[in-house]
Scaffold this motif. Structure first.
Motif, mmCIF file in Angstrom:
data_model
loop_
_atom_site.group_PDB
_atom_site.id
_atom_site.type_symbol
_atom_site.label_atom_id
_atom_site.label_comp_id
_atom_site.label_asym_id
_atom_site.label_seq_id
_atom_site.Cartn_x
_atom_site.Cartn_y
_atom_site.Cartn_z
ATOM 1 N N TYR A 37 7.646 -4.920 12.408
ATOM 2 C CA TYR A 37 8.386 -5.967 11.405
ATOM 3 C C TYR A 37 9.343 -6.714 12.143
ATOM 4 O O TYR A 37 9.290 -8.116 12.020
ATOM 5 C CB TYR A 37 8.962 -5.216 10.181
ATOM 6 C CG TYR A 37 9.617 -6.165 9.364
ATOM 7 C CD1 TYR A 37 9.031 -7.087 8.374
ATOM 8 C CD2 TYR A 37 10.837 -6.539 9.270
ATOM 9 C CE1 TYR A 37 9.519 -7.790 7.651
ATOM 10 C CE2 TYR A 37 11.810 -7.260 8.339
ATOM 11 C CZ TYR A 37 10.728 -8.013 7.555
ATOM 12 O OH TYR A 37 11.512 -8.937 6.799
ATOM 13 N N GLU A 38 10.175 -6.163 12.876
ATOM 14 C CA GLU A 38 11.159 -6.863 13.562
ATOM 15 C C GLU A 38 10.468 -7.887 14.569
ATOM 16 O O GLU A 38 11.116 -8.906 14.684
ATOM 17 C CB GLU A 38 12.180 -5.780 14.283
ATOM 18 C CG GLU A 38 13.106 -5.234 13.336
ATOM 19 C CD GLU A 38 14.071 -6.014 12.514
ATOM 20 O OE1 GLU A 38 14.320 -7.117 12.997
ATOM 21 O OE2 GLU A 38 14.618 -5.601 11.218
ATOM 22 N N ALA A 86 7.675 -9.086 14.691
ATOM 23 C CA ALA A 86 6.655 -10.127 14.094
ATOM 24 C C ALA A 86 7.598 -11.042 13.519
ATOM 25 O O ALA A 86 7.616 -12.389 13.807
ATOM 26 C CB ALA A 86 5.839 -9.619 13.234
ATOM 27 N N GLU A 87 8.947 -10.802 13.099
ATOM 28 C CA GLU A 87 9.659 -11.582 12.377
ATOM 29 C C GLU A 87 10.449 -12.484 13.600
ATOM 30 O O GLU A 87 10.520 -13.733 13.331
ATOM 31 C CB GLU A 87 11.219 -10.999 11.505
ATOM 32 C CG GLU A 87 10.343 -10.394 10.155
ATOM 33 C CD GLU A 87 10.282 -11.667 9.213
ATOM 34 O OE1 GLU A 87 11.408 -12.322 8.934
ATOM 35 O OE2 GLU A 87 9.208 -11.904 8.793
ATOM 36 N N TRP A 139 2.128 -11.982 14.606
ATOM 37 C CA TRP A 139 1.894 -10.444 14.204
ATOM 38 C C TRP A 139 1.200 -9.533 15.151
ATOM 39 O O TRP A 139 1.578 -8.267 15.117
ATOM 40 C CB TRP A 139 1.047 -10.615 12.906
ATOM 41 C CG TRP A 139 0.691 -9.286 12.189
ATOM 42 C CD1 TRP A 139 1.372 -9.063 11.030
ATOM 43 C CD2 TRP A 139 -0.661 -8.448 12.371
ATOM 44 N NE1 TRP A 139 1.015 -7.745 10.778
ATOM 45 C CE2 TRP A 139 -0.401 -7.533 11.357
ATOM 46 C CE3 TRP A 139 -1.744 -8.414 13.081
ATOM 47 C CZ2 TRP A 139 -1.297 -6.492 11.226
ATOM 48 C CZ3 TRP A 139 -2.575 -7.498 12.916
ATOM 49 C CH2 TRP A 139 -2.203 -6.464 12.134
ATOM 50 N N TYR A 148 10.466 -3.792 2.729
ATOM 51 C CA TYR A 148 9.937 -4.886 3.633
ATOM 52 C C TYR A 148 8.455 -5.137 3.264
ATOM 53 O O TYR A 148 7.478 -4.238 3.160
ATOM 54 C CB TYR A 148 10.200 -4.562 5.095
ATOM 55 C CG TYR A 148 11.494 -4.566 5.441
ATOM 56 C CD1 TYR A 148 12.379 -5.648 5.935
ATOM 57 C CD2 TYR A 148 12.387 -3.338 5.257
ATOM 58 C CE1 TYR A 148 13.743 -5.519 6.331
ATOM 59 C CE2 TYR A 148 13.661 -3.181 5.762
ATOM 60 C CZ TYR A 148 14.128 -4.303 6.280
ATOM 61 O OH TYR A 148 15.690 -4.247 6.675
ATOM 62 N N GLN A 149 7.927 -6.314 3.374
ATOM 63 C CA GLN A 149 6.880 -6.853 3.682
ATOM 64 C C GLN A 149 6.430 -7.755 4.462
ATOM 65 O O GLN A 149 7.164 -8.679 4.654
ATOM 66 C CB GLN A 149 6.298 -7.274 2.012
ATOM 67 C CG GLN A 149 5.065 -6.981 1.796
ATOM 68 C CD GLN A 149 4.997 -6.610 0.066
ATOM 69 O OE1 GLN A 149 5.527 -7.293 -0.667
ATOM 70 N NE2 GLN A 149 3.716 -5.898 -0.231
ATOM 71 N N PHE A 150 5.431 -7.730 5.343
ATOM 72 C CA PHE A 150 5.190 -8.780 6.264
ATOM 73 C C PHE A 150 3.751 -9.164 5.999
ATOM 74 O O PHE A 150 2.711 -8.549 5.637
ATOM 75 C CB PHE A 150 5.683 -8.576 7.354
ATOM 76 C CG PHE A 150 5.233 -7.108 8.451
ATOM 77 C CD1 PHE A 150 4.610 -7.314 9.560
ATOM 78 C CD2 PHE A 150 5.335 -6.076 7.969
ATOM 79 C CE1 PHE A 150 4.211 -6.268 10.358
ATOM 80 C CE2 PHE A 150 4.873 -4.978 8.544
ATOM 81 C CZ PHE A 150 4.360 -5.018 9.878
ATOM 82 N N ALA A 151 3.473 -10.540 6.363
ATOM 83 C CA ALA A 151 2.217 -11.203 6.290
ATOM 84 C C ALA A 151 1.337 -10.991 7.486
ATOM 85 O O ALA A 151 1.912 -11.085 8.550
ATOM 86 C CB ALA A 151 2.285 -12.708 6.005
ATOM 87 N N THR A 187 1.515 -3.623 6.571
ATOM 88 C CA THR A 187 1.100 -4.851 6.206
ATOM 89 C C THR A 187 0.246 -4.805 4.752
ATOM 90 O O THR A 187 0.281 -5.931 3.878
ATOM 91 C CB THR A 187 0.340 -5.795 7.310
ATOM 92 O OG1 THR A 187 1.020 -5.595 8.597
ATOM 93 C CG2 THR A 187 -0.003 -7.224 6.837
ATOM 94 N N SER A 235 3.511 -1.708 1.887
ATOM 95 C CA SER A 235 4.650 -2.305 2.061
ATOM 96 C C SER A 235 5.444 -1.241 2.986
ATOM 97 O O SER A 235 4.921 -0.150 3.075
ATOM 98 C CB SER A 235 5.631 -2.507 0.832
ATOM 99 O OG SER A 235 5.504 -1.219 0.082
#
Lengths: 340, 357
Positions: free
Chosen positions: A91-92, A94-95, A100, A157-160, A260, A263
């Motif tokens: 997550y970190e 990718a942010e 991704w 957290y949620q990532f696309a 992904t 969550s």
């Protein structure tokens, strides 16, 4: 295959019949009585696909767990923490980077590195003492869960996923035919289908790696007889570190993929640890094909349980485990390790 | 073999030790010089946790089976007390008299423990850990989902111990002595069992199940009976636990608590029945006072680190640490004595080299 049919004719017939019924259920437009029996076709197909995806995800987590166990007799109860750790790292990254796939790669590498470190720094010191190793992994998972809670707090957290994996695909499965004669097709999120495809790909890659490469041969030899392997001049410690790295890395990989699809939140570590525990108990400890079968069974059971008996759906998976244990304590595909 | 011979035929113990008397006097006098908080929240709570961990120690130390379902057995007994007796939630609460409630709760929970044993008996070592963990979690989910009997997510509250002989047993002082009595009784029972014929065969099965099987012992039956006995101990402590808290909910049988019991037993030491109580005292003290050392939020890190250090450096827990320290001390005294003799004989060199290893 042929051998199997000859030896288990009865079960082969059952399996073929089951597959045929399933195929018919998927492809046909349901007549009234089936709908009365099973509810709407859309629910059924969605549940089936959800079960397959979840099974795929469980396989990604459990394959690493079972691989590590198969070679080192190490029940890594920190495996769930590795899943969660991978998810947070992914997550970190990718942010920060906006990619991704970079998150996925870094998560795999970071968790693999942490696994190698654990093997070299901790487990090597207590080789052969299974119980102590297990207790250490419990301690590590307690500490890891608490530190991750401190760093990433209790928020979800949620990532696309990448753009092209977003959205829903229209499947060639007709759910109902409207009165106007127009067929309604079932839609399903592309990303979840991709999860299943990835799980299958990882499964095939693992199989090729274990059965078609030299290192894979060493690993299989180590599963059968660790002492003999080291006696034939192979650096067992290196193989151990490698397998621990791959197993842990798979957990981190699954963390990003699963994070992904669903969550990321504290508590997911315990959930996936238990899922992999049950999967490998059902499938047979130390067997990668067993993990695949177990993951499918548990994934499907969990989703069908949730859809059709919502209250006790969670308990259903445990019931399956108890039944398997009562009938076949070594698990469905287990057996190699018991012969030692 | 007759059951009486099998179970009631214990070899005599190692005899009385003066240090026991000091501990006994301290434990009995403890409420006299401590506040209510220390008597109830620290003293009684440690004794309850210690008793549950003791049931695990009995299985692990004598039977070689590490079961993570001990807290689950205790929790089930607590639930049954709330269901069969009285609670303030308005679900179930059949209002049975307290003695019947307690008896039935303990018996059913012990039977459940035997059932856990029957499921996991064919497995060994780590497999037992995994399977009992899975059973524990299954029960956790079950009580959380079931609203008709277990009142689901909320659980039960207002579970009161009885008032007998004019004593309200939840007052700190009587409750402490009740817990102490149960703990001592359990400790004595475990000692007794370990020396009975049953306990000796159990230990032999731990060391070599195949040989015992070929000698004609029913390995599975011994193990399941051990689960049953440890279930009685865990369930009794579970009843105390629900009286202590006054409430019970799925969280009381959750994964964290289940693992806490294992941590307590391992940190204390699995070789000797006193170990779990030692572990429980350390655990409860840490739980209450870690807040002063570090942030309260990081309590689990402290507990995890304690477990990690103990497992890494002293496989047999605090007790093992203590024993090794004592051995080293007495060894040092021996060498000093020997060295003293050596100096008297004129060898000053050897004195220096021995006393500074």
């Amino acid at each position: 295959m042929r051998q199997f049919i000859e030896r288990h004719t009865f079960w082969s017939i059952i399996i073929v019949l089951g597959a045929a019924i399933l195929l018919w259920l998927l492809l046909a437009v349901w007549p009234e009585w089936v709908t009365n029996l099973l509810g709407r076709k859309k629910t059924f197909v969605n549940t089936l696909l959800n079960g397959l995806t979840l099974g795929g995800l469980y396989f990604l987590v459990a394959s690493g767990f079972t691989l590590i166990f198969g070679l080192m007799r190490n029940v890594n109860l920190a495996h769930g923490s590795m899943y969660l750790f991978g998810a947070y790292i992914g997550y970190e990254v990718a942010e920060a980077s906006g990619s991704w796939f970079l998150g996925l790669a870094i998560a795999f590498l970071a968790v693999a590195a942490s696994g190698v470190l654990m093997q070299v720094l901790v487990f090597r010191r207590m080789e052969g003492d299974d119980l102590r190793q297990t207790l250490v992994t419990i301690a590590i998972s307690i500490i890891a869960a608490d530190l991750m809670l401190a760093i990433w707090t209790g928020t979800t957290y949620q990532f696309a996923p990448p753009e092209w994996l977003f959205g829903a695909a229209q499947l060639p499965i007709v759910s109902v035919i409207r009165s106007s004669g127009e067929a309604v097709y079932i839609k399903y999120p592309i990303y979840r289908l991709a999860v299943f495809v990835v799980a299958v790909a990882v499964g095939i890659a693992l199989w090729l790696f274990l059965n078609r490469t030299r290192i894979g041969m060493m690993i299989r030899a180590g599963v059968n007889d660790r002492d003999m392997l080291s006696a034939s001049g192979i650096n067992v410690q290196l193989v151990f570190a490698l397998v621990f790295g791959i197993g842990a890395g798979l957990a981190g990989f699954a963390g990003v993929v699963g994070g992904t699809a669903l969550s990321i939140a504290p508590g997911e570590d315990v959930r996936y640890l238990l899922a992999s525990l049950i999967v490998v108990i059902v499938g047979g400890l130390g067997s990668v094909p067993g993990a695949a079968i177990g993951a499918l069974i548990i994934g499907l059971a969990e989703q069908f349980g949730l859809a059709y008996f919502p209250t006790y759906g969670v308990v259903l998976t445990f019931l399956i485990m108890v039944v398997v244990l009562a009938v076949r304590p070594q698990g469905l595909m287990g057996g190699q390790w018991t012969r030692r | 073999m007759k059951f009486e011979h099998w179970f009631f035929n214990a070899t005599p113990g190692s005899g009385f030790k003066p240090s026991w008397l000091i501990v006994a006097v301290f434990l009995i006098a403890y409420p006299g010089f401590s506040s209510d908080f220390f008597t109830f929240q620290i003293g009684a709570y440690s004794l309850i946790l210690g008793t549950i961990a003791l049931s695990l120690m009995m299985l692990a130390g004598y039977g070689g089976m590490i079961s993570l379902a001990q807290m689950t057995v205790a929790g089930l007994a607590g639930y049954l007390v709330a269901i069969l007796g009285d609670n303030s939630v308005g679900v179930m609460g059949l209002g049975w008299p307290w003695w019947l409630t307690v008896f039935v709760a303990i018996s059913l929970a012990a039977l459940f423990s035997a059932f856990v044993g029957a499921i996991s008996v064919r497995t060994e070592g780590i497999y037992t850990i995994m399977i009992t963990l899975a059973i524990a979690v299954a029960l956790f989910y079950f009580v959380r989902q079931n609203y008709t009997i277990f009142n689901g997510f909320t659980g039960f509250a207002g579970v009161e111990p009885p008032t007998t002989f004019g004593v309200y047993w939840r007052n700190p002082l009587p409750f402490y002595y009740l817990c102490l009595a149960i703990a001592v009784l359990s400790l004595w029972a475990v000692f007794y069992i370990s020396r009975s014929t049953f306990g000796l065969s159990l230990q032999a099965i731990r060391d070599n199940p195949r040989r015992m099987r070929s000698l004609g012992f029913n390995v599975a039956a011994h193990r399941i009976f051990a689960y049953f006995l440890s279930g009685i101990i865990a369930a009794t402590a579970g009843v105390l636990m629900v009286w202590f808290n006054g409430r019970i909910s799925p969280g009381s049988v959750g994964v964290e608590v289940v693992i806490d019991i294992l941590v307590i037993a391992v940190v204390g030491g699995l070789r000797h029945p006193v170990g779990p109580f030692l572990g429980a005292i350390v655990f409860v003290l840490l739980e209450n006072f870690a807040i002063d050392l570090i942030d309260r939020e990081r309590f689990n890190t402290v507990i995890g680190l304690a477990l990690l250090l103990i497992v890494l450096f002293s496989p047999d827990g605090l007790l093992g640490l203590w024993r090794r320290a004592r051995q080293r001390l007495s060894a040092a005294r021996q060498t000093r004595l020997a060295a003293g003799r050596a100096t008297r004989d004129g060898g000053s060199e050897s004195y220096n080299s021995l006393s500074n290893p």
